[in-house]
Design an enzyme around this catalytic site. Structure first.
Site, PDB file in Angstrom:
ATOM      1  N   VAL A   1      34.440  39.178  25.718  1.00  0.00           N
ATOM      2  CA  VAL A   1      35.120  40.464  25.584  1.00  0.00           C
ATOM      3  C   VAL A   1      35.023  41.190  26.910  1.00  0.00           C
ATOM      4  O   VAL A   1      33.949  41.250  27.512  1.00  0.00           O
ATOM      5  CB  VAL A   1      34.493  41.321  24.461  1.00  0.00           C
ATOM      6  CG1 VAL A   1      35.237  42.646  24.322  1.00  0.00           C
ATOM      7  CG2 VAL A   1      34.492  40.559  23.141  1.00  0.00           C
ATOM      8  N   CYS A   2      36.136  41.716  27.381  1.00  0.00           N
ATOM      9  CA  CYS A   2      36.172  42.506  28.611  1.00  0.00           C
ATOM     10  C   CYS A   2      35.592  41.690  29.779  1.00  0.00           C
ATOM     11  O   CYS A   2      35.938  40.540  29.985  1.00  0.00           O
ATOM     12  CB  CYS A   2      35.421  43.816  28.383  1.00  0.00           C
ATOM     13  SG  CYS A   2      35.744  45.102  29.597  1.00  0.00           S
TER      14      CYS A   2
END
Length: 305
Positions: A104-105
Site C-alpha cells: 500500500v502506498c
C-alpha cells in the site's frame, strides 16, 4: 470455506491507514462470512511500533515466528522509504512464499528494495513515483493507476487505494455481493478498478452524504453511456432537477454535468487502451505536439456570420 490468512507487516514510521484501511475490509469480510479471513499483525521483534501520526500499534507476533500467509500486506509511510535492512531481508525471503504479496502506498519501496519488483509493473503514491523509478530502474513504474497487479504481486497508490485493492481481493475470493456490502458499510466506491486514475472523478469529487446522491454517483460510474442529463439523474434520486443540481454540487463539490464529463472521459481513456485520461493526454501531446484543449482552440471551425 477456505480460510485465508492475512498478515500485515508493522514497522516504525508506517502510515496507520495503510494498515487499518485494508484490515477493516478483511475484518468486514470475516464478519460477513465467518471463517473467510484470519488477520494477524507482526513486527520485526514483536514489539509495538509507532506510526507517522503518533499512534502505537501492538502486533500479534514477531515476523520471525509468523507463518507464511495467503495475503502479505506491506504498508507505506516514512519508515518504508529507508526501510530497516532486516525488514528488507525478511520480505525478500518470505514475500515470494505468500499467496498474494500486497503493498500500500510507499510500501512498494520495501518490495523494490527486496528486489521483488524487478521486471514487473508497479505503482505507488503519485508523489513518490519519480523517486521510486530513479532508485529502482529495473521496476516499471506506472504513476496513473489506483492499483496494479502483476502476477501474485499487487501494488497500490496512496492511502485509500489500499482499501480499493483489498475490496478487489475480497471480490475475487468471496464474490461481488460481499465486496459491495463491505464497500457500502465503509461508505466507499466498490467500482474503482485498478486502472482508474489516481486523479479521477471519484477522487476529485467528494462522496455525497445522502444515499440517493451516492447511488447516483455509483450509477453514473457504472453507466457512462446512459442518458445522464440532470432531469434523468434527478428522477433517479427522487428530487426535482433544481433541488438535485443544488444538492449534488453542495455535497460533491462539482456540478452533475462536470462529474458526468469526468467519468465519461475516464471511460473513453480506458476503453481506448490508454487506461487513464492523463495517459491519453500525454499520447496526444507526443503525437501532435500540443495538449487537447490547445488543439481544440487552434483548430476550432470558424463560425459564419
Amino acid at each position: 470455506m477456505v480460510q485465508r490468512t492475512v498478515l500485515a507487516v508493522l514497522f516504525d514510521g508506517l502510515q496507520s491507514l495503510d494498515v487499518t484501511g485494508p484490515v477493516e475490509v478483511f475484518a468486514g469480510a470475516e464478519l460477513l462470512s465467518p471463517g473467510a479471513y484470519r488477520i494477524r499483525t507482526a513486527s520485526l521483534d514483536g514489539a509495538p511500533v509507532r506510526t507517522t501520526s503518533g499512534l502505537t500499534l501492538v502486533p500479534d507476533e514477531s515476523l520471525t515466528t509468523a507463518a507464511d500467509p495467503d495475503i502479505l500486506l506491506v504498508p507505506g509511510g516514512t519508515g518504508s522509504l529507508r526501510p530497516d535492512p532486516r525488514l528488507v531481508t525478511w520480505v525478500r525471503e518470505r514475500g515470494p512464499r505468500a499467496g498474494r504479496l500486497v503493498s500500500v502506498c510507499t510500501g512498494a519501496a520495501v518490495l523494490a528494495a527486496a528486489g521483488l519488483l524487478d521486471g514487473r509493473r508497479a505503482t505507488t503514491h503519485w508523489a513518490y513515483c519519480d523517486r521510486l523509478a530513479r532508485e529502482h530502474p529495473a521496476v516499471e513504474i506506472d504513476p496513473d493507476p489506483v492499483f496494479v497487479r502483476d502476477g501474485h504481486i499487487a501494488t497500490s497508490a496512496g492511502v485509500t487505494a489500499g482499501i480499493d485493492l483489498a475490496l478487489a481481493l475480497v471480490e475475487e475470493d468471496l464474490g461481488r455481493d460481499a465486496a459491495l456490502t463491505i464497500a457500502r458499510h465503509l461508505v466507499v466506491f466498490l467500482r474503482r478498478p485498478g486502472n482508474q486514475a489516481q486523479f479521477s472523478a471519484q477522487l476529485a469529487a467528494q462522496t455525497a452524504q445522502r444515499e440517493p446522491l451516492r447511488d447516483v454517483q455509483r450509477w453514473i460510474t457504472d453507466h457512462p453511456d446512459a442518458d445522464l442529463c440532470v432531469d434523468t439523474l434527478a428522477a433517479r434520486a427522487r428530487l426535482s432537477p433544481r433541488h438535485f443540481a443544488r444538492a449534488f454540487r453542495a455535497e460533491t463539490g462539482m456540478t452533475p454535468g462536470r462529474y458526468v464529463d469526468r467519468v465519461r472521459l475516464e471511460h473513453v481513456a480506458r476503453i481506448s487502451g490508454y487506461g487513464t485520461p492523463e495517459a491519453m493526454r500525454r499520447a496526444f501531446i507526443r503525437t501532435l505536439g500540443t495538449p487537447p484543449a490547445e488543439y481544440r482552440r487552434r483548430f476550432r471551425p470558424a463560425t459564419t456570420a
